[in-house]
Write a protein that holds these residues in place. Structure first.
Motif, PDB file in Angstrom:
ATOM      1  N   ARG A 177       6.337  -1.526  22.608  1.00 25.93           N
ATOM      2  CA  ARG A 177       4.905  -1.529  22.296  1.00 25.93           C
ATOM      3  C   ARG A 177       4.617  -1.665  20.802  1.00 25.93           C
ATOM      4  O   ARG A 177       3.476  -1.934  20.431  1.00 25.93           O
ATOM      5  CB  ARG A 177       4.259  -0.246  22.822  1.00 25.93           C
ATOM      6  N   GLY A 178       5.603  -1.440  19.953  1.00 28.77           N
ATOM      7  CA  GLY A 178       5.360  -1.478  18.526  1.00 28.77           C
ATOM      8  C   GLY A 178       5.726  -2.801  17.891  1.00 28.77           C
ATOM      9  O   GLY A 178       5.884  -3.828  18.551  1.00 28.77           O
ATOM     10  N   SER A 179       5.867  -2.771  16.577  1.00 29.24           N
ATOM     11  CA  SER A 179       6.188  -3.966  15.804  1.00 29.24           C
ATOM     12  C   SER A 179       7.701  -4.169  15.754  1.00 29.24           C
ATOM     13  O   SER A 179       8.419  -3.314  15.216  1.00 29.24           O
ATOM     14  CB  SER A 179       5.636  -3.840  14.380  1.00 29.24           C
ATOM     15  N   GLY A 220       4.246   2.730  20.253  1.00 28.71           N
ATOM     16  CA  GLY A 220       3.622   1.668  19.481  1.00 28.71           C
ATOM     17  C   GLY A 220       3.037   2.140  18.162  1.00 28.71           C
ATOM     18  O   GLY A 220       2.086   1.543  17.646  1.00 28.71           O
ATOM     19  N   THR A 221       3.594   3.194  17.590  1.00 30.07           N
ATOM     20  CA  THR A 221       3.070   3.739  16.342  1.00 30.07           C
ATOM     21  C   THR A 221       3.462   2.855  15.162  1.00 30.07           C
ATOM     22  O   THR A 221       4.441   2.117  15.200  1.00 30.07           O
ATOM     23  CB  THR A 221       3.590   5.165  16.112  1.00 30.07           C
ATOM     24  N   GLY A 222       2.668   2.963  14.105  1.00 32.01           N
ATOM     25  CA  GLY A 222       2.932   2.207  12.897  1.00 32.01           C
ATOM     26  C   GLY A 222       3.518   3.083  11.808  1.00 32.01           C
ATOM     27  O   GLY A 222       3.793   4.274  12.016  1.00 32.01           O
ATOM     28  N   ILE A 254       8.025   3.834  17.679  1.00 32.71           N
ATOM     29  CA  ILE A 254       7.747   2.394  17.630  1.00 32.71           C
ATOM     30  C   ILE A 254       7.881   1.763  19.011  1.00 32.71           C
ATOM     31  O   ILE A 254       7.016   0.988  19.440  1.00 32.71           O
ATOM     32  CB  ILE A 254       8.680   1.700  16.623  1.00 32.71           C
TER      33      ILE A 254
END
Length: 386
Positions: free
Chosen positions: A268-270, A353-355, A349
């Motif tokens: 879900r993250g970068s 999906g945290t930044g 991440i």
């Protein structure tokens, strides 16, 4: 301009040449290459296959001394997929011997008068004897057993209230409405594969640079490198950067090909942020591998030293166990585990999906600890050959 390169460009160019040499050597080293391929492919698949803390087909012995409709109903509830019920026509003592031998994991004993006590509204005790030698399995069996008995008890209570003209739904009750974020189905595979990936990254970040340095020692080429116009830092950085590239390639296969492609683990993250921090973790943690190589004289010794280093890191990381369950004196040492700071980064991440704005405290701690470890490793390497 006379076309001459700056000293910095020359210095970096020499590191680049050494990096290419290291990549060629790991390709030619079949054992090390096979190890690297295994930890980022088959090992991840095995972790997914072993994932899960649900009880599945646990053998449980049943001794029904009441032989009534109520006892048969209770026995019926103790069924697959959680349990494999084995009715025993034996005395409780004889059934207990099966528990001692490991043939069954638990023993459910329903005493005589079970149904009669329920019909009279009295307490009808049932004994569940559990093999506690496997603590986790024993705890799960106890939890499932309590849930089954609670459902059976609630059914009898509702039936009695109905006979007395009381609607059980009209009684006050507290109802829990859980909301599970990020992993609504509580799929253990998601957790297990990420945990295994960061574990193998830790092993590789320590072992691969150490193995590369030991290989130079065993072949007698380390002295040739040191008398060449190369700084010790260049030699160390070349090995670390080369092994980091190998680990990033392996992690890309593990994440994209195995976890997301085969196991449907969400990402879900970068990806850029994840692999950038993964590279940072690999570089900084490699300092421990450099330290291990300075104490070892051959490949056998470095393997033992790496094992001694890796195990405390894993046990203090919160990846294999719960930090909240550790004793206070042990929790004081978790900040010294590099993996402890990378675990929330990886889970944050991939699953949440945290930044960077949410995980930067862990990044700062990881960078501070890793830089210290890397500096100690380089210092040990330079001091060894003075």
């Amino acid at each position: 301009m006379n076309g001459r390169r700056s000293p910095v460009a020359v210095w970096l160019g020499q590191v680049g040449i050494l990096v290419r040499k290291e990549l060629l050597q790991i390709v030619r080293d079949r054992a090390l290459l096979l190890f690297t391929v295994y930890i980022f492919t088959l090992d991840i698949l095995l972790a997914a296959g072993n994932a899960g803390f649900d009880v599945r087909h646990a053998p449980i012995g049943i001794v029904d001394l009441d032989r009534s409709a109520a006892s048969r109903e209770l026995v019926y509830r103790v069924r697959a997929p959680h349990f494999e019920a084995r009715p025993l026509n034996a005395s409780p003592d004889a059934a207990g011997r099966l528990l001692d031998e490991g043939a069954i994991h638990a023993l459910l004993e329903i005493g005589p008068g079970f149904e009669r006590s329920l019909q009279r509204g009295q307490e009808a005790p049932v004994q569940l004897v559990i093999d506690g030698s496997k603590a986790t399995l024993g705890y799960l069996i106890e939890s499932y057993g309590e849930r089954i008995l609670a459902q059976e008890s609630a059914g009898w209570a509702a039936a009695r209230l109905a006979r007395e003209g009381v609607d059980a739904r009209s009684l006050p009750q507290v109802r829990l409405q859980p909301r599970t974020w990020y992993n609504a189905d509580l799929r253990e595979t998601w957790f297990a594969t990420i945990s295994e990936l960061v574990t193998m990254m830790t092993v590789a970040a320590i072992f691969l640079p150490a193995a590369a340095l030991i290989r130079e020692k065993e072949r007698g080429t380390i002295e040739q490198l040191l008398v060449s116009p190369l700084a010790p830092l260049q030699i160390v950085l070349a090995k670390v950067f080369a092994m980091t590239l190998v680990m990033l390639a392996g992690a890309a296969v593990a994440v994209g090909g195995i976890m997301v492609g085969l196991l449907d683990v969400p990402f879900r993250g970068s990806p850029v942020l994840f692999f950038a921090l993964l590279a940072l973790y690999a570089v900084t943690t490699s300092g421990l591998g450099i330290v291990a190589a300075t104490f070892a004289r051959n490949s056998g010794q470095v393997g033992l030293i790496v094992l001694l280093i890796v195990m405390p890191i894993l046990f203090l990381s919160g990846s294999w166990n719960l930090v909240e369950g550790m004793p206070s004196w042990l929790r004081a040492g978790i900040e010294l585990s590099p993996l402890r700071h990378f675990v929330p980064i990886a889970y944050g991440i991939v699953l949440r999906g945290t930044g960077l704005d949410a995980i930067w405290p862990s990044v700062v701690k990881m960078l501070a600890l890793g830089t210290t470890l890397f500096a100690v490793g380089v210092w040990r390497f330079r001091r060894q050959f003075r």
